[in-house]
Structure formats: C-alpha cells, structure tokens
Design an enzyme around this catalytic site. Sequence first.
Site, PDB file in Angstrom:
ATOM      1  CD  GLU A 131       0.634 -34.615  24.911  1.00 19.57           C
ATOM      2  OE1 GLU A 131       0.249 -34.819  23.732  1.00 19.57           O
ATOM      3  OE2 GLU A 131       1.372 -33.680  25.234  1.00 19.57           O
ATOM      4  CE1 TYR A 157      -4.103   1.885   0.257  1.00 19.74           C
ATOM      5  CE2 TYR A 157      -2.599   3.451   1.286  1.00 19.74           C
ATOM      6  CZ  TYR A 157      -3.807   3.171   0.673  1.00 19.74           C
ATOM      7  OH  TYR A 157      -4.711   4.180   0.463  1.00 19.74           O
ATOM      8  CG  HIS A 213       0.262 -38.895  18.760  1.00 23.06           C
ATOM      9  ND1 HIS A 213      -1.103 -38.846  18.735  1.00 23.06           N
ATOM     10  CD2 HIS A 213       0.696 -37.690  18.297  1.00 23.06           C
ATOM     11  CE1 HIS A 213      -1.492 -37.676  18.287  1.00 23.06           C
ATOM     12  NE2 HIS A 213      -0.418 -36.954  18.009  1.00 23.06           N
ATOM     13  CG  ASN A 242      -6.422   7.178   5.691  1.00 18.07           C
ATOM     14  OD1 ASN A 242      -6.729   5.999   5.781  1.00 18.07           O
ATOM     15  ND2 ASN A 242      -6.964   7.992   4.802  1.00 18.07           N
ATOM     16  CD  GLN A 286     -11.610   2.537  -1.450  1.00 19.43           C
ATOM     17  OE1 GLN A 286     -11.850   2.362  -0.263  1.00 19.43           O
ATOM     18  NE2 GLN A 286     -11.549   3.727  -1.999  1.00 19.43           N
ATOM     19  CD  GLN A 338       7.224  12.931  10.959  1.00 23.55           C
ATOM     20  OE1 GLN A 338       6.555  11.961  10.625  1.00 23.55           O
ATOM     21  NE2 GLN A 338       8.170  13.426  10.163  1.00 23.55           N
ATOM     22  CD  GLU A 362       5.107   6.365  12.406  1.00 20.04           C
ATOM     23  OE1 GLU A 362       4.403   7.357  12.677  1.00 20.04           O
ATOM     24  OE2 GLU A 362       5.396   6.052  11.241  1.00 20.04           O
ATOM     25  CG  HIS A 363       8.582   8.664  13.523  1.00 22.16           C
ATOM     26  ND1 HIS A 363       7.360   9.054  13.030  1.00 22.16           N
ATOM     27  CD2 HIS A 363       9.211   8.001  12.522  1.00 22.16           C
ATOM     28  CE1 HIS A 363       7.247   8.649  11.763  1.00 22.16           C
ATOM     29  NE2 HIS A 363       8.347   7.996  11.433  1.00 22.16           N
ATOM     30  CG  HIS A 386       2.909  12.605   7.684  1.00 22.79           C
ATOM     31  ND1 HIS A 386       3.208  12.098   6.449  1.00 22.79           N
ATOM     32  CD2 HIS A 386       4.072  12.618   8.369  1.00 22.79           C
ATOM     33  CE1 HIS A 386       4.505  11.815   6.389  1.00 22.79           C
ATOM     34  NE2 HIS A 386       5.052  12.132   7.546  1.00 22.79           N
ATOM     35  CG  ASP A 424       9.441  10.718   7.389  1.00 18.83           C
ATOM     36  OD1 ASP A 424       9.192   9.653   7.985  1.00 18.83           O
ATOM     37  OD2 ASP A 424       8.935  11.809   7.716  1.00 18.83           O
ATOM     38  CB  THR A 483       2.831  10.297  11.030  1.00 19.11           C
ATOM     39  OG1 THR A 483       3.061   9.581   9.843  1.00 19.11           O
ATOM     40  CG2 THR A 483       4.130  10.762  11.597  1.00 19.11           C
TER      41      THR A 483
END
Length: 440
Positions: A427, A129, A432, A225, A193, A270, A339-340, A273, A373, A248
């Site tokens: 078990e 994306y 087994h 977003n 979408q 930032q 994030e940063h 954004h 960035d 961001t």
Amino acid sequence: MISRIDLRGRRPSRRDLLAELPRAELDVEHAAAVVAPILEDVRTRGAAALRDLAERFDGVRPVHLRVPADVVASAADELDPQVRAALEETIVRVRRVHAAQRPQDFTVEVAPGAQVRQRWLPVRRVGLYVPGGLAVYPSSVVMNVVAAQEAGVTSLAVVSPPQQDRDGLPDPVVLATCALLGVDEVYAAGGAQAVAMLAYGADGSDDVDGATLCEPVDVITGPGNVYVAAAKRLVRGLVGIDSEAGPTEIAILADATADPVHVAADLVSQAEHDPLAAAVLVTTSVELAAAVETALVERVDATANRDRVLTALRGSQSAIVLVDDLDAGLDVVNAYGAEHLEIQTVDASAWADRVTSAGAIFVGPWSPVSLGDYMAGSNHVLPTGGCAHFASGLGVHSFVRAVQVIEYDADALAEVADRVVALADAEGLPAHGEAVRARF
Ligand code: NAD
C-alpha cells in the site's frame, strides 16, 4: 374519492413501477428547503428562536420551554383510568418485544493469543420526538422511550409541540406517559425547531429556566410530519437518526377473499393521520376494488377527521392498483416499500414471507395496522417514503453502537508480523510495517 392505476395486462420493470406508483407531491426533499432556515435560526438564537417559532407554527408562546418536573409528574395522577390501563398494557408488550432485540456481545479467538471482541454500547444521550400537530401521540412516547431504555440509554430528552389550549405545554397524556416511564426531561417544542434544539443544543439565557436550556444529543428518533422528517435528514451526520419516519403510509395487498369493509376501514385509519398520508390498495380483484370504493364513501362521511381523510385519499399519494395476479402484486408492494403493509389474501403468511421491502408487515385479517400503532408489542416508528428499502423501524438497534476490541499477545503478533509488513509495503505505507517491526 381515490384514483385507480390499472397495471393489468402488463408487468412493468421495477424502475417503471417506481415512476408509476403514487407518491406525495410535497416530499422530504422539498420540505428540507423550507426547514433549513428554521434550523439555522435555532442554532444561532436558541431559546428566543424556539419561542418565536412556536408562536408562528403552533400558535402559542410557551412560558416554559423545559416542562417543570413537577408538572410532568403530576400529569400521571390526572390520567383517565382506562387510558392509563391501556398505556400500561402497551408498555408491557412493547418492553417484552424490545428486550428480545438486545444484541449479544461476542469474542472470536482468531488464532491462539489473538482475540477480537465485539461490544454493544448504548449511545450516551438521545432526543425523542413525539408528534403533536394535527393529533397527539402518547403511543409514540412509549415506542421511543421503551426502545431507548431497553438499549441501556440513560439520558433521554422528549420533545413534543406546545398546545394552544394548554398554555404552551405539550399534551397532558404525553406528559403522563413520560411520567409512567420515568422520564422527566421534556420540552415544549415541535417541528424542525425541536429537532434543531436536540441536534445543536440550545442556550436559554433569556429563559425562566436558566442558562443552558438543552444539551445536544447523539441520536434523534421518532415520527413526525414531512417537516420533522426533513429536519432529521438535514442534521443526520451531526447526530444519528433512526429513519425518516414521516407521513404515514399503508399499502394493502388483497385478493378477492379480503373483506372490503375491513380494507376500507384500514385505509381510512391511516389516512386520518395527515393530509399527506398515503393509502394504497393493490389487488387482483376488480370486484374488491369496487366494493372498497363504495365502503370508503360511507366510512369517510362518518369519520371524525373527514376532511383530512378525504384530502389524503384524493391526493396523488393514494390509489387502488389493479394487477393480474398476486405475483404481480408482490412486485408492486416490494417496489413501493410501504411503511405498513397488510396482506389480506389466501395463504397470507406465505405471501408475507416473500415480501422484501416494508417497514412492518401485518398478516391476515386479525392483525390491522391500528393494532401495531398501539398494542401489538412491535414498534410503530417506521420508515416512510421508500426508506424501507434500506432502513429499519425503530428498535434497540437504533440506540446502540458496536465497538470492536482487539487484543493480541506477543506470539500472536509475531506470527503475522511479516504479513502486515507485506501489505503495508504493497500500500506504500511502510511506517505501518515499521510500527510492527519496532516491537521485535
Ligand atoms: P408533528 O409534531 O409531526 O408536526 C407539528 C409541527 O410541524 C409543528 O410544531 C410545526 O412546527 C411544524 N410545521 C407545521 N407546518 C409547518 C410548515 N408549513 N413549515 C414548517 N413547519 C411546520 O405533528 P403532526 O403534524 O400531527 O404530524 C404527525 C405526523 O407523524 C403525521 O404525518 C403522521 O402520519 C406521522 N407519524 C408517522 C409515524 C411513522 O412511524 N412513520 C408514526 C406516527 C405518526
């Protein structure tokens, strides 16, 4: 312009800190309710839904949902030479760092004749994306594509929103960057979408380009977003995702030695954004806080994306947090998990070593987030909304899986046969044990 939270004189627990720290009012959980019907629409109606949703959210009905390969290829010829040089430098730096991330296969000889190998395999097909609503992000093409290529992925589909002024094609520099990286499968689709198309695949029988528009992918990565992050959350499980790399965030841990003009510039950088972007300064210095507030007023008035920046700084997700000392500041940034995270203090490197939660850490006065960035070599697709507590930024690891390969010979199996039987009986799964006994 930006609110203050005063924590001086007290040391809240992590739980109380989480309740007090600034967060956006529209979060991924709320956005998920908005995008769920969009995902369903694309799942059932394919290309027709993609066109309708583009018209509704991007203001244009794309002629080509799949961008013709010759349009992608020719975009590179029209690139501004300075932008091309910058992209090529970014590609080289990001590739160098990501090549170093490739994990190593290994073999362990557990006992004579008993081997367990671990192989790292790239995923088969990925959907990448690239945002393109309020701003366009050719840099995100580099971050997504280079990480996938260095992991060994061979089938890559890039999606980016259709642009009104381009007859519904994605941004030309986004297309050119795809061409520079050798990617020719590009779709004019954005938002939830686009995520749905990648996760479910899409039938395009009404599309000029043919019956199957897009084959489903195994992993979807990339920033976007809050609606993109919400859509990724909803399709997780059907496909893998990197992290929720939503609106961001920048947090700056600063003491009195920080330059208020630099701090203000980085917060604004930032905030531009997204109106939902978060800008948080955590500081021990009331003088710095006041100087940053003054510098913010000047910068915001002069900046191109003034309205967006102002909304982000005034939002409930942004604040200046005052603390008694850097230890208390460290508690705040570790609870926040930005994030940063920038560290602008004395001994910045030593404080950075004590950070336990952040998508990426920018150390000292010469490593601003803007560098990361575009040009640092690190990846700019990073976890937001506190996801840094459990998720990593995008990298080669986002596109590989570990497969264990087990190979024992007869003697090695005989050696542990009784023990397998003992555990199987314990078990209550005797078949087994019988599967081992049947061999001897
Ligand atoms: P985008 O491509 O992420 O989003 C645009 C799409 O959002 C549109 O195509 C539309 O389909 C959808 N949309 C818009 N309003 C909607 C609504 N009300 N309901 C449903 N869908 C809607 O582009 P953008 O808006 O410019 O956002 C880019 C985002 O990426 C910013 O928030 C930025 O901070 C973020 N970002 C994050 C990172 C990271 O690593 N965390 C890195 C770069 C950018």
